[in-house]
Write a protein that holds these residues in place. Structure first.
Motif, PDB file in Angstrom:
ATOM      1  N   GLU B 507       7.944   9.756  10.027  1.00 31.04           N
ATOM      2  CA  GLU B 507       6.661   9.860   9.361  1.00 31.04           C
ATOM      3  C   GLU B 507       5.615  10.494  10.269  1.00 31.04           C
ATOM      4  OE1 GLU B 507       4.902   6.648   6.462  1.00 31.04           O
ATOM      5  OE2 GLU B 507       4.191   6.385   8.504  1.00 31.04           O
ATOM      6  N   GLN B 508       5.682  10.121  11.530  1.00 36.78           N
ATOM      7  CA  GLN B 508       4.690  10.644  12.453  1.00 36.78           C
ATOM      8  C   GLN B 508       4.727  12.177  12.451  1.00 36.78           C
ATOM      9  OE1 GLN B 508       2.805   8.255  13.512  1.00 36.78           O
ATOM     10  NE2 GLN B 508       1.430   9.898  14.176  1.00 36.78           N
ATOM     11  N   ALA B 509       5.951  12.703  12.496  1.00 38.06           N
ATOM     12  CA  ALA B 509       6.101  14.154  12.491  1.00 38.06           C
ATOM     13  C   ALA B 509       5.551  14.744  11.206  1.00 38.06           C
ATOM     14  CB  ALA B 509       7.571  14.515  12.659  1.00 38.06           C
ATOM     15  N   ILE B 510       5.886  14.084  10.119  1.00 35.96           N
ATOM     16  CA  ILE B 510       5.461  14.611   8.826  1.00 35.96           C
ATOM     17  C   ILE B 510       3.954  14.562   8.688  1.00 35.96           C
ATOM     18  CG2 ILE B 510       5.537  14.187   6.357  1.00 35.96           C
ATOM     19  CD1 ILE B 510       8.399  13.432   6.655  1.00 35.96           C
ATOM     20  N   LYS B 511       3.388  13.501   9.267  1.00 32.14           N
ATOM     21  CA  LYS B 511       1.944  13.370   9.188  1.00 32.14           C
ATOM     22  C   LYS B 511       1.285  14.584   9.849  1.00 32.14           C
ATOM     23  CE  LYS B 511      -1.600   9.923  10.081  1.00 32.14           C
ATOM     24  NZ  LYS B 511      -1.863   8.641  10.745  1.00 32.14           N
ATOM     25  N   ALA B 542       0.766  17.967  -5.693  1.00 29.15           N
ATOM     26  CA  ALA B 542       2.204  18.224  -5.714  1.00 29.15           C
ATOM     27  C   ALA B 542       2.642  19.064  -4.523  1.00 29.15           C
ATOM     28  CB  ALA B 542       2.578  18.940  -7.004  1.00 29.15           C
ATOM     29  N   ASP B 543       1.656  19.736  -3.918  1.00 32.33           N
ATOM     30  CA  ASP B 543       2.033  20.638  -2.830  1.00 32.33           C
ATOM     31  C   ASP B 543       1.931  20.005  -1.463  1.00 32.33           C
ATOM     32  OD1 ASP B 543       2.453  22.529  -4.703  1.00 32.33           O
ATOM     33  OD2 ASP B 543       0.424  23.375  -4.565  1.00 32.33           O
ATOM     34  N   VAL B 544       1.286  18.819  -1.433  1.00 28.59           N
ATOM     35  CA  VAL B 544       1.100  18.187  -0.131  1.00 28.59           C
ATOM     36  C   VAL B 544       2.452  17.784   0.424  1.00 28.59           C
ATOM     37  CG1 VAL B 544       0.054  16.249   1.061  1.00 28.59           C
ATOM     38  CG2 VAL B 544      -1.142  17.331  -0.832  1.00 28.59           C
ATOM     39  N   ILE B 545       2.615  17.965   1.678  1.00 31.05           N
ATOM     40  CA  ILE B 545       3.849  17.504   2.299  1.00 31.05           C
ATOM     41  C   ILE B 545       3.786  15.999   2.418  1.00 31.05           C
ATOM     42  CG2 ILE B 545       5.286  17.610   4.346  1.00 31.05           C
ATOM     43  CD1 ILE B 545       4.085  20.332   4.874  1.00 31.05           C
ATOM     44  N   ARG B 546       4.828  15.375   1.934  1.00 33.98           N
ATOM     45  CA  ARG B 546       4.771  13.915   1.838  1.00 33.98           C
ATOM     46  C   ARG B 546       5.593  13.240   2.895  1.00 33.98           C
ATOM     47  NH1 ARG B 546       3.815  11.814  -2.967  1.00 33.98           N
ATOM     48  NH2 ARG B 546       2.603  13.180  -4.298  1.00 33.98           N
ATOM     49  N   GLY B 547       5.092  12.069   3.232  1.00 30.82           N
ATOM     50  CA  GLY B 547       5.857  11.228   4.140  1.00 30.82           C
ATOM     51  C   GLY B 547       6.993  10.554   3.388  1.00 30.82           C
ATOM     52  N   PRO B 548       7.889   9.894   4.105  1.00 28.13           N
ATOM     53  CA  PRO B 548       9.031   9.268   3.433  1.00 28.13           C
ATOM     54  C   PRO B 548       8.640   8.023   2.645  1.00 28.13           C
ATOM     55  CG  PRO B 548       9.097   8.841   5.782  1.00 28.13           C
ATOM     56  CD  PRO B 548       7.944   9.762   5.549  1.00 28.13           C
ATOM     57  N   CYS B 549       7.492   7.437   2.947  1.00 28.70           N
ATOM     58  CA  CYS B 549       7.031   6.225   2.251  1.00 28.70           C
ATOM     59  C   CYS B 549       8.098   5.130   2.265  1.00 28.70           C
ATOM     60  CB  CYS B 549       6.623   6.549   0.808  1.00 28.70           C
ATOM     61  SG  CYS B 549       5.615   5.280   0.069  1.00 28.70           S
ATOM     62  N   TRP B 550       8.233   4.531   3.406  1.00 31.66           N
ATOM     63  CA  TRP B 550       9.337   3.576   3.568  1.00 31.66           C
ATOM     64  C   TRP B 550       9.239   2.377   2.636  1.00 31.66           C
ATOM     65  CZ3 TRP B 550       8.003  -1.321   4.958  1.00 31.66           C
ATOM     66  CH2 TRP B 550       6.757  -1.507   5.580  1.00 31.66           C
ATOM     67  N   SER B 695       2.734   3.194   5.337  1.00 29.05           N
ATOM     68  CA  SER B 695       2.844   4.647   5.291  1.00 29.05           C
ATOM     69  C   SER B 695       1.461   5.274   5.212  1.00 29.05           C
ATOM     70  CB  SER B 695       3.643   5.070   4.067  1.00 29.05           C
ATOM     71  OG  SER B 695       4.865   4.408   4.047  1.00 29.05           O
ATOM     72  N   PHE B 696       1.359   6.444   5.807  1.00 24.27           N
ATOM     73  CA  PHE B 696       0.007   7.016   5.891  1.00 24.27           C
ATOM     74  C   PHE B 696      -0.461   7.646   4.590  1.00 24.27           C
ATOM     75  CE2 PHE B 696       2.564  10.705   6.375  1.00 24.27           C
ATOM     76  CZ  PHE B 696       1.796  11.773   5.961  1.00 24.27           C
ATOM     77  N   ASP B 697       0.494   7.955   3.703  1.00 24.87           N
ATOM     78  CA  ASP B 697       0.044   8.707   2.532  1.00 24.87           C
ATOM     79  C   ASP B 697       0.480   8.098   1.212  1.00 24.87           C
ATOM     80  OD1 ASP B 697       2.677   9.132   2.796  1.00 24.87           O
ATOM     81  OD2 ASP B 697       2.606  11.277   2.350  1.00 24.87           O
ATOM     82  N   CYS B 698       0.951   6.880   1.238  1.00 21.84           N
ATOM     83  CA  CYS B 698       1.268   6.294  -0.067  1.00 21.84           C
ATOM     84  C   CYS B 698       0.999   4.806  -0.053  1.00 21.84           C
ATOM     85  CB  CYS B 698       2.708   6.587  -0.478  1.00 21.84           C
ATOM     86  SG  CYS B 698       3.926   5.558   0.319  1.00 21.84           S
ATOM     87  N   GLY B 699       0.763   4.287  -1.240  1.00 22.66           N
ATOM     88  CA  GLY B 699       0.539   2.858  -1.370  1.00 22.66           C
ATOM     89  C   GLY B 699      -0.900   2.469  -1.182  1.00 22.66           C
ATOM     90  N   PRO B 700      -1.214   1.260  -1.562  1.00 24.92           N
ATOM     91  CA  PRO B 700      -2.598   0.798  -1.518  1.00 24.92           C
ATOM     92  C   PRO B 700      -3.127   0.644  -0.093  1.00 24.92           C
ATOM     93  CG  PRO B 700      -1.142  -0.935  -2.265  1.00 24.92           C
ATOM     94  CD  PRO B 700      -0.323   0.279  -2.186  1.00 24.92           C
ATOM     95  N   PHE B 701      -2.257   0.618   0.882  1.00 23.28           N
ATOM     96  CA  PHE B 701      -2.739   0.376   2.237  1.00 23.28           C
ATOM     97  C   PHE B 701      -2.688   1.625   3.105  1.00 23.28           C
ATOM     98  CE2 PHE B 701      -0.513  -3.382   0.633  1.00 23.28           C
ATOM     99  CZ  PHE B 701      -1.619  -4.160   0.392  1.00 23.28           C
ATOM    100  N   SER B 702      -2.538   2.775   2.475  1.00 22.78           N
ATOM    101  CA  SER B 702      -2.422   3.981   3.280  1.00 22.78           C
ATOM    102  C   SER B 702      -3.722   4.202   4.049  1.00 22.78           C
ATOM    103  CB  SER B 702      -2.110   5.182   2.399  1.00 22.78           C
ATOM    104  OG  SER B 702      -2.982   5.208   1.308  1.00 22.78           O
ATOM    105  N   GLY B 703      -3.555   4.656   5.272  1.00 24.38           N
ATOM    106  CA  GLY B 703      -4.727   4.899   6.092  1.00 24.38           C
ATOM    107  C   GLY B 703      -5.105   3.725   6.946  1.00 24.38           C
ATOM    108  N   LYS B 704      -4.497   2.573   6.707  1.00 27.70           N
ATOM    109  CA  LYS B 704      -4.798   1.428   7.556  1.00 27.70           C
ATOM    110  C   LYS B 704      -3.703   1.298   8.603  1.00 27.70           C
ATOM    111  CE  LYS B 704      -7.780  -0.604   4.399  1.00 27.70           C
ATOM    112  NZ  LYS B 704      -7.554   0.415   3.377  1.00 27.70           N
TER     113      LYS B 704
END
Lengths: 185, 875
Positions: B507-511, B542-550, B695-704
């Motif tokens: 994820e870090q790489a993808i971020k 749809a174009d954003v590169i997404r993290g794996p969202c574990w 995960s940094f880009d999905c879910g209600p807690f993204s960014g925390k």
């Protein structure tokens, strides 16, 4: 309401009321009447004497499947033959109702299981009880063992049979007795 | 009707005499006002309503009296009018009496009682009144006049009377009334014949009626009946069973903005369509649906009401666990309570089985058959117990075999754990490849299901070695299966966490890539437009590169597991039970041995295994619900459908389990398993909430940086400042450590208290045992002369014919025959009947007495064709 007004006098009803809620009586009498419509009068105000034979009563759906049905009816009838007057009929279902106290139930349970009416539950009584309960699936040795064990457990005075005191002592501690020894009508 | 009014008043008048008059007067006084106001009108006031029941009797009496005895004296007529009222609604009268006297006590209760019958009575009364208005118009006028007269003059009379009664007399009377009332209350406890009871009752009641009114005391009998009824209604309510379902997460969805949802979904799916081309359900569209964690976004507040989705997501997740824990523990405590009641198991095993095992409520032939079978089994169980106790066997061999069995089972448990770990590792390898066969994709689920199928029978076979008592054996078996499931699940979980960790690194790489792409995009935009000031439109999601969202990945694993579990269990039922039943049933016609009774037979319904399955399924829900809120919905559907499906399967293809175990006895065993599962599924979830970065880009807690931060944020931003400081104090280790210490001490204290209670319980039990032995010895020497025995003797049919029995009962049975002489013939008949009863089919016996009614119908005897061809009852 309309039913019982014609069947009983007020006084009779009032007397009965102490023991059960009055609706029961019209229902009970309905059931009693149903068993033999031409025998049982609908008018109880002049206290007629009529009795229904055992064979009719044990065919009630409430009793039909009970292995002890004949004993139940017999022990509630005054003559011991299973002929029930309406009073005895009411007696039977009130003892078997949920509201009847444990002691009363114990007394009648003792009478029911006392097959040969000698005031003691002896070994034959227990054997009969057991055979009725298991539809004679147990071998004679097993029956022997169970009866001996049961008497050994409950017999306080060591006479190899259960007197009422023994029985009561045992049955009042049974956790399931109250929940199993009742019939809803 | 007319007969009624004829008989009753006369009798009553004779019996009650003076007191009657006094009562009448009391009534009349109480009622006078209401009558004056309400007569002839619709019932308006409360009091009128209360009187309705008596009033609809009263006109009858009045009419009857007027018709039949027109020549009677005025006074007689009058009191007769009142008599039916009084007698009929004895309770109501008393209620009123009570009301007059101690109104503060009954006031609050009375209206309730009225409400029950008020509606009906009121209507009826009103109608009746209208009908009879014309007829009794004149009579009423007279009556009222008479009543008023009487009430006015007799009130002064009775005042004198009451004054003339001395204090001592009053007290004595009161005592007597109390005594009689006690008799009335206890009369149903007395083992008397109905006739005797009725006469006693009549006397006592007459007495009470006579004097109670005078003393102005009494409790509403109707009120009592009402109370009894209410308690019955209340007690009869079924206790809530353990809710299988947790709080549905779907509630959160309703707060979601629906257009956003649609937009998001469509774009995601189109994105997926265009890029990967492969779409299979759990990896494609569904991955971005409400089913999973990744769907929910991290907007702090939504809509006008400022619904805080992230906060509520976390709170619901944690609250579910808290609620479930509380429920399970409360249920366990309650069960433990019940279990404590019948602790003295060993004392009367056989006697209780013999006298209390038949349920007199049974009125259904099939139920009765089952009950016979279950009673027989339970007897056999006890017999086996007994024989086991007496048996003296080779303890060393037994021990060796048990150790061996446990060793084997531990081996197979470890093996299955390793197998799963291996498969999970392999599936991670596979995850990087694209050319996967169907088997390779679903290997993990297949292996787990296979293990679940193969291991339990294996354990059962191994458990044969141990030769435990069946009940203990069952517990061992269940415990082992449970360990297997749990071990598998945990292996699976650890493998999953491995995966999560790799994903986190990835994820870090993808971020970085994602941020880089974003910058690139903006740079491109400004370069294309050539206007660095213009704010570029947001990038198409749809174009954003997404993290794996574990989190979603974990959720997907759980959903896959659940779905495959559903498939396996349904297929097992279809093949293992249904196909088997069909084969056994129809091939039996042309087979060389009896398939039904012999080898394949029908499948047994494995209650304990199914309960274990439910427990385990619940554990999966608990664990997975945080990552896949939709799992709850899936499981609701699954449980509903499987209930009906299994119900059908049980009825159609299964036979009852060979051994009938009382569910209540092992209740806490299952609850304990449930608690264990709950605790074990709580661990990973809480671990992720507290430690893993979301995960940094999905879910209600993204960014925390931690999921838990959302609570801190709420405290900081939404609550007043002092709350924040309060919480910071509360979160201080200096406070938490003493709190934990206190709790530990409390647990220690309570534990030692319960130990002490247990000890004293044991002591008491020992004392009871001693007392019992003592009594046994004592009774051996003395006669039993207690009241109950005498009553019982009194009840005996033969005794009623015999002369009055002497109070002392001879201990030896020799004099018995002489005493029962008159009934000897009857006894003989009884014996004969008993012999007849013991014959296998009671219905083959003709009617004992040629009753004139319809003879005994052909009751459903135990015919040979009954049941689903089940062989002889279990042995």
């Amino acid at each position: 309401m309309g039913n019982k007004q014609t069947i009983f006098t007020d006084e009779q009803l009032d007397a009965y009321q102490v023991r059960l809620v009055c609706v029961f009586y019209s229902r009970l009498h309905g059931r009693y009447h149903e068993l033999a419509p031409h025998l049982v009068p609908m008018d109880y105000t002049n206290e007629p004497h009529c009795k229904l034979p055992l064979a009719l009563i044990v065919n009630m759906p409430e009793l039909k499947e009970n292995p002890f049905r004949n004993r139940i009816v017999e022990s509630f009838s005054e003559d011991g033959m299973g002929n029930l007057s309406f009073n005895e009929f009411v007696d039977m279902f009130s003892v078997l109702s949920e509201m009847a106290p444990r002691e009363l139930k114990a007394i009648y349970a003792f009478k029911i299981y006392d097959f040969n009416v000698d005031n003691y539950l002896c070994k034959e009584d227990l054997e009969k009880t057991l055979n009725k309960l298991t539809k004679e699936e147990l071998t004679p040795e097993e029956v022997q063992l169970v009866c001996e064990k049961a008497i050994e457990e409950a017999d306080l005075d060591g006479d190899n049979k259960l007197s009422f005191a023994d029985f009561e002592n045992m049955i009042t501690r049974a956790p399931d007795f109250l929940s199993t020894f009742h019939i809803r009508i | 009707m007319s007969r009624r009014s004829n008989v009753v008043p006369n009798v009553l008048y004779d019996v009650d005499g003076v007191a009657q008059r006094r009562n009448n007067r009391r009534q009349a006084a109480g009622r006078g006002g209401a009558k004056g106001r309400g007569r002839g009108k619709k019932p308006a006031s409360d009091e009128e309503e209360e009187d309705e029941e008596e009033e609809d009797e009263a006109p009858r009496g009045r009419r009857g009296a007027n018709k039949k005895k027109p020549a009677k004296k005025r006074g007689d007529d009058d009191s007769e009018d009142e008599a039916p009222k009084r007698k009929r609604g004895g309770a109501a009268n008393k209620k009123k009496g009570g009301k007059a006297q101690d109104s503060d006590e009954e006031d609050s209760d009375a209206p309730k009682g009225q409400k029950g019958r008020g509606g009906k009575g009121g209507k009826k009364g009103g109608k009746e009144e209208e009908e009879t208005k014309g007829k009794k118009g004149d009579a009423k006028g007279k009556d009222k006049g008479g009543q008023n007269n009487i009430s006015s003059d007799s009130s002064s009379n009775s005042d004198e009377e009451e004054e003339s009664m001395s204090e001592g007399e009053m007290a004595r009377l009161m005592e007597e009334v109390e005594e009689k009332k006690k008799l009335i209350a206890n009369i149903r406890n007395k083992p008397w014949r109905m006739k005797r009871r009725l006469t006693h009752l009549k006397e006592a009641q007459a007495f009470v009626d006579k004097f109670e009114g005078a003393l102005g005391k009494g409790k509403g009998r109707k009120w009592y009946a009402y109370k009894v009824m209410m308690t019955k209604v209340l007690m009869g309510l079924p206790y809530g069973s353990i809710p299988r379902k947790t709080v549905p997460r779907e509630e959160q969805d309703t707060a979601q903005d629906y257009s956003v949802l649609m937009d998001f979904n469509v774009r995601c799916s189109s994105y997926y369509f265009s890029t990967t081309k492969t779409l299979f359900l759990s990896q494609g569209y569904c991955k971005y649906s409400v089913l999973f964690y990744g769907f929910y976004n991290n907007e702090r507040t939504i809509g006008l009401l400022k619904f805080r989705l992230p906060l509520s997501y976390l709170m619901v997740g944690i609250g579910t666990f808290g609620y479930s824990l509380m429920l399970v523990i409360r249920t366990m405590a309650k069960n433990a309570d019940v279990g404590g009641g019948d602790g003295e198991e060993g004392e009367f095993t056989f006697a209780w089985k013999m006298f209390t095992s038949w349920d007199y409520l049974i009125g259904n032939a099939e139920t009765a058959d089952n009950k016979y079978a279950s009673i027989t089994t339970s007897f056999k169980e006890s017999i086996v117990d007994e024989q086991e106790n007496q048996k003296d066997e080779n303890i060393h061999l037994r021990r060796f075999l048990r150790v061996l069995a446990n060793f084997l089972i531990t081996c197979s448990l470890g093996g299955s754990g390793y197998l799963i770990y291996f498969v999970v590792k392999r599936s991670q390898e596979f995850a990087t490849r694209d050319d996967l066969s169907w088997y390779e994709k679903n290997e993990l689920e297949i292996i787990m299901s296979l293990l679940g199928l193969v291991c339990p029978p294996l354990f059962e076979t191994i458990a044969e070695l141990e030769d435990y008592h069946p009940r203990i054996g069952l517990k061992w078996q269940l415990g082992r299966i449970f360990a297997l499931f749990l071990g598998n699940l945990y292996t699976f979980l650890f493998a999953l966490f491995d995966e999560v960790n790799t994903k986190l690194e990835e994820e870090q790489a993808i971020k970085n890539a994602s941020i880089y792409a974003m910058k690139e995009y903006y740079a491109n935009y400004s370069r294309l437009v050539n206007d660095s000031e213009a704010t570029p439109p947001p990038m198409n999601p749809a174009d954003v590169i997404r993290g794996p969202c574990w989190e979603t990945a974990v959720g997907i694993e759980f959903v896959k597991l659940t779905v495959s579990d559903i498939q396996v269990s349904y297929l097992t039922i279809l093949i293992g039970d249904f196909a088997r039943a069909v084969i056994v049933r129809f091939l039996n016609y042309c087979w060389c041995w009896d398939l039904e009774a012999g080898f394949p037979s029908y499948g047994e319904f494995d209650i304990s295994g199914n309960v274990l399955g439910l427990v385990f399924n619940q554990g999966m829900i608990w664990m997975g619900a945080f990552y896949a809120p939709g799992l709850v919905g899936i499981n609701v559907l699954r449980l509903l459908s499987s209930m009906y499906y299994q119900c059908w399967a049980v009825m159609a293809t299964n036979v009852p389990h060979e051994r009938v175990f009382k569910a209540s006895k092992s209740n806490n065993f299952y609850m304990g398993l449930l608690l264990l599962v709950l605790f074990l599924s709580l661990l990973p979830v809480v671990y992720t909430i507290m430690t893993l970065p979301p995960s940094f880009d999905c879910g209600p807690f993204s960014g925390k940086s931690k999921m838990f931060d959302v609570v801190m944020e709420t405290i900081d931003l939404d609550l007043p400042a002092f709350m924040g400081t309060l919480f910071s104090y509360a979160a201080n280790p200096g406070l938490i450590i003493p709190a934990v210490l206190l709790m530990v001490l409390a647990i220690y204290y309570l534990n030692s208290v319960s130990e002490a209670y247990k000890n004293s319980n044991m002591e008491l039990k020992k004392k009871m045992q001693m007392a019992r032995d003592e009594e046994k010895n004592r009774r051996n020497n003395t006669d039993s002369t207690n009241q109950v025995m005498k009553d019982l003797e009194d009840l005996l049919p033969n005794r009623s014919l015999a002369p009055p029995p002497e109070p002392e009962k001879p201990p030896e049975p020799e004099p018995k025959p002489t005493k029962t002489k008159p009934g000897a013939a009857g006894k003989g008949v009884n014996l004969q009947k008993d012999v007849a009863l013991a014959s296998p089919n009671p219905n083959a016996r003709g009617p004992v007495r040629p009753g004139p009614g319809p003879g005994p119908g052909p009751g459903p005897g135990p015919g040979p064709g009954r049941g689903r061809g089940r062989g002889p009852p279990p042995r």
